[in-house]
Scaffold this motif. Structure first.
Motif, PDB file in Angstrom:
ATOM      1  N   LEU A  42     -46.576  26.298   5.941  1.00  0.00           N
ATOM      2  CA  LEU A  42     -46.831  24.958   5.428  1.00  0.00           C
ATOM      3  C   LEU A  42     -46.675  24.873   3.915  1.00  0.00           C
ATOM      4  O   LEU A  42     -46.766  23.783   3.344  1.00  0.00           O
ATOM      5  N   ALA A  43     -46.433  26.011   3.277  1.00  0.00           N
ATOM      6  CA  ALA A  43     -46.532  26.086   1.817  1.00  0.00           C
ATOM      7  C   ALA A  43     -45.544  25.189   1.088  1.00  0.00           C
ATOM      8  O   ALA A  43     -45.765  24.873  -0.090  1.00  0.00           O
ATOM      9  N   ASP A  44     -44.477  24.752   1.761  1.00  0.00           N
ATOM     10  CA  ASP A  44     -43.528  23.877   1.070  1.00  0.00           C
ATOM     11  C   ASP A  44     -44.077  22.469   0.889  1.00  0.00           C
ATOM     12  O   ASP A  44     -43.621  21.731   0.005  1.00  0.00           O
ATOM     13  N   ILE A  45     -45.068  22.090   1.717  1.00  0.00           N
ATOM     14  CA  ILE A  45     -45.622  20.743   1.610  1.00  0.00           C
ATOM     15  C   ILE A  45     -47.123  20.719   1.400  1.00  0.00           C
ATOM     16  O   ILE A  45     -47.681  19.695   1.002  1.00  0.00           O
ATOM     17  N   LEU A  46     -47.804  21.865   1.644  1.00  0.00           N
ATOM     18  CA  LEU A  46     -49.265  21.863   1.599  1.00  0.00           C
ATOM     19  C   LEU A  46     -49.773  23.221   1.121  1.00  0.00           C
ATOM     20  O   LEU A  46     -49.408  24.260   1.673  1.00  0.00           O
ATOM     21  N   ILE A  47     -50.609  23.199   0.100  1.00  0.00           N
ATOM     22  CA  ILE A  47     -51.291  24.399  -0.376  1.00  0.00           C
ATOM     23  C   ILE A  47     -52.695  24.400   0.216  1.00  0.00           C
ATOM     24  O   ILE A  47     -53.438  23.427   0.068  1.00  0.00           O
ATOM     25  N   VAL A  48     -53.045  25.475   0.907  1.00  0.00           N
ATOM     26  CA  VAL A  48     -54.303  25.567   1.634  1.00  0.00           C
ATOM     27  C   VAL A  48     -55.234  26.570   0.965  1.00  0.00           C
ATOM     28  O   VAL A  48     -54.814  27.678   0.605  1.00  0.00           O
ATOM     29  N   ARG A  49     -56.487  26.186   0.816  1.00  0.00           N
ATOM     30  CA  ARG A  49     -57.524  27.088   0.346  1.00  0.00           C
ATOM     31  C   ARG A  49     -58.717  27.006   1.293  1.00  0.00           C
ATOM     32  O   ARG A  49     -59.240  25.920   1.555  1.00  0.00           O
ATOM     33  N   THR A  50     -59.142  28.171   1.801  1.00  0.00           N
ATOM     34  CA  THR A  50     -60.278  28.281   2.711  1.00  0.00           C
ATOM     35  C   THR A  50     -61.188  29.405   2.215  1.00  0.00           C
ATOM     36  O   THR A  50     -60.853  30.106   1.262  1.00  0.00           O
ATOM     37  N   PRO A  51     -62.343  29.616   2.869  1.00  0.00           N
ATOM     38  CA  PRO A  51     -63.214  30.721   2.440  1.00  0.00           C
ATOM     39  C   PRO A  51     -62.564  32.095   2.477  1.00  0.00           C
ATOM     40  O   PRO A  51     -63.104  33.046   1.906  1.00  0.00           O
ATOM     41  N   ARG A  52     -61.420  32.219   3.131  1.00  0.00           N
ATOM     42  CA  ARG A  52     -60.707  33.501   3.110  1.00  0.00           C
ATOM     43  C   ARG A  52     -60.329  33.901   1.679  1.00  0.00           C
ATOM     44  O   ARG A  52     -60.251  35.081   1.353  1.00  0.00           O
ATOM     45  N   ASP A  53     -60.090  32.891   0.826  1.00  0.00           N
ATOM     46  CA  ASP A  53     -59.816  33.154  -0.590  1.00  0.00           C
ATOM     47  C   ASP A  53     -61.147  33.386  -1.293  1.00  0.00           C
ATOM     48  O   ASP A  53     -61.618  32.568  -2.098  1.00  0.00           O
ATOM     49  N   ALA A  54     -61.758  34.521  -0.978  1.00  0.00           N
ATOM     50  CA  ALA A  54     -63.168  34.733  -1.313  1.00  0.00           C
ATOM     51  C   ALA A  54     -63.448  34.719  -2.806  1.00  0.00           C
ATOM     52  O   ALA A  54     -64.523  34.282  -3.221  1.00  0.00           O
ATOM     53  N   ALA A  55     -62.512  35.185  -3.620  1.00  0.00           N
ATOM     54  CA  ALA A  55     -62.793  35.331  -5.049  1.00  0.00           C
ATOM     55  C   ALA A  55     -63.190  34.016  -5.700  1.00  0.00           C
ATOM     56  O   ALA A  55     -64.057  33.983  -6.580  1.00  0.00           O
ATOM     57  N   VAL A  56     -62.562  32.924  -5.274  1.00  0.00           N
ATOM     58  CA  VAL A  56     -62.901  31.631  -5.864  1.00  0.00           C
ATOM     59  C   VAL A  56     -63.653  30.722  -4.900  1.00  0.00           C
ATOM     60  O   VAL A  56     -64.453  29.888  -5.347  1.00  0.00           O
ATOM     61  N   MET A  57     -63.437  30.883  -3.602  1.00  0.00           N
ATOM     62  CA  MET A  57     -64.054  29.961  -2.656  1.00  0.00           C
ATOM     63  C   MET A  57     -65.494  30.324  -2.314  1.00  0.00           C
ATOM     64  O   MET A  57     -66.319  29.456  -2.049  1.00  0.00           O
ATOM     65  N   ARG A  58     -65.809  31.606  -2.314  1.00  0.00           N
ATOM     66  CA  ARG A  58     -67.192  31.987  -2.020  1.00  0.00           C
ATOM     67  C   ARG A  58     -68.158  31.462  -3.071  1.00  0.00           C
ATOM     68  O   ARG A  58     -69.210  30.901  -2.723  1.00  0.00           O
ATOM     69  N   PRO A  59     -67.851  31.587  -4.377  1.00  0.00           N
ATOM     70  CA  PRO A  59     -68.748  30.991  -5.374  1.00  0.00           C
ATOM     71  C   PRO A  59     -68.890  29.478  -5.222  1.00  0.00           C
ATOM     72  O   PRO A  59     -69.968  28.927  -5.462  1.00  0.00           O
TER      73      PRO A  59
END
Length: 286
Positions: A42-59
């Motif tokens: 989906l990266a050509d139309i949508l950038i996704v961020r979920t808790p898997r991106d722990a370094a920034v999403m967990r805080p």
């Protein structure tokens, strides 16, 4: 802060940002697993961020919970900084951004003594919206709902599993007896966000459990044919534990174990629920 590319389709030349607020126990974990598995496609139309991106999403998740339970000035600053870090870590480009974290809703009933229906969420949304504007984004806000008769028992069990709640189901029901319907939360958020930027999505309208979150993807501008081609998940995630397992953890919560030890027991119970069955020993044992 990364240099921003051309705007996607937000007003005033701002980049479009969709904040999926959860809420807890509305299929968020399954949805996020689906998004994570298809993020590259989906990266050509949508950038996704979920808790898997722990370094920034967990805080970010932790800051939202803390701010919802105690809106002191330093907690607001902590939340602001955490969200700034999420936005500043995004790649430049015109794509719409979708940030999904169920804890953006704040503490659910049963967590930290909360018994109301996300009373702090309007304050959280106001702060996130302000930061988004400062960073050049046009924010929209989406949240899923689930029938209250199904949602409340699931929240009770989840509060036992993850938040140390030790009340019985009857005690939880009594404590949350005055809980309003979802329309109340929708109205309170609408008063903050204004028309056109708040989207209530219903879990019951999701038609494929192996491709969850399709209403959210449609909102983000992913065409139906692209959605149909996405890789499905094998099974829904974070299903409710059995009654016996939940009761075991509820009684365990009364012991106030150290968090690391508590988490180890929760993990064990989740993996081996047959150990707590009331009708006999686990399969394959004497």
């Amino acid at each position: 802060m990364a240099e921003r590319g051309p705007a996607a389709d937000g007003p005033g030349g701002a980049r479009r940002l969709i904040l999926h607020l959860g809420v807890q126990k509305t299929g968020t974990t399954s949805l996020q697993r689906f998004l994570e598995g298809n993020a590259a496609g989906l990266a050509d139309i949508l950038i996704v961020r979920t808790p898997r991106d722990a370094a920034v999403m967990r805080p970010l998740g932790r800051a939202c919970i803390a701010y919802s339970l105690g809106p002191e000035k330093d907690l607001a600053v902590r939340l602001r900084v955490a969200f700034e870090d999420v936005l500043d870590a995004l790649p430049a480009g015109p794509q719409t951004v979708l940030v999904s974290h169920e804890n953006m809703a704040g503490a659910m009933p049963g967590n930290g003594g909360e018994t109301r229906l996300f009373p702090a969420l309007p304050r959280i949304v106001r702060l996130l919206d302000e930061v988004a504007r400062e960073r050049g984004f046009a924010a929209e806000f989406a949240f899923y709902t689930r029938r209250m008769t199904m949602w409340k028992p699931s929240v009770w069990a989840q509060a036992i599993r993850t938040d140390g709640y030790c009340g019985t189901r009857a005690e939880f029901d009594q404590a949350t007896a005055a809980l309003p319907g979802w329309g109340d939360l929708e109205r309170r958020l609408g008063d903050v966000v204004g028309p056109g930027r708040l989207h209530r999505l219903r879990l019951e309208d999701e038609t494929d459990p192996h491709r969850p979150g399709r209403q959210l993807l449609a909102l983000a501008g992913v065409p139906a044919e692209r959605q149909a081609a996405l890789a499905p998940i094998a099974a829904p995630a974070m299903e409710r534990l059995s009654e016996a397992s939940t009761e075991f953890l509820r009684r365990l919560n009364k012991l106030s174990l150290a968090p690391p030890a508590q988490q180890k027991v929760v993990d064990l119970v989740s993996r081996a629920q047959d150990l707590f069955a009331a009708d006999g020993p686990p399969k394959g044992t004497l």
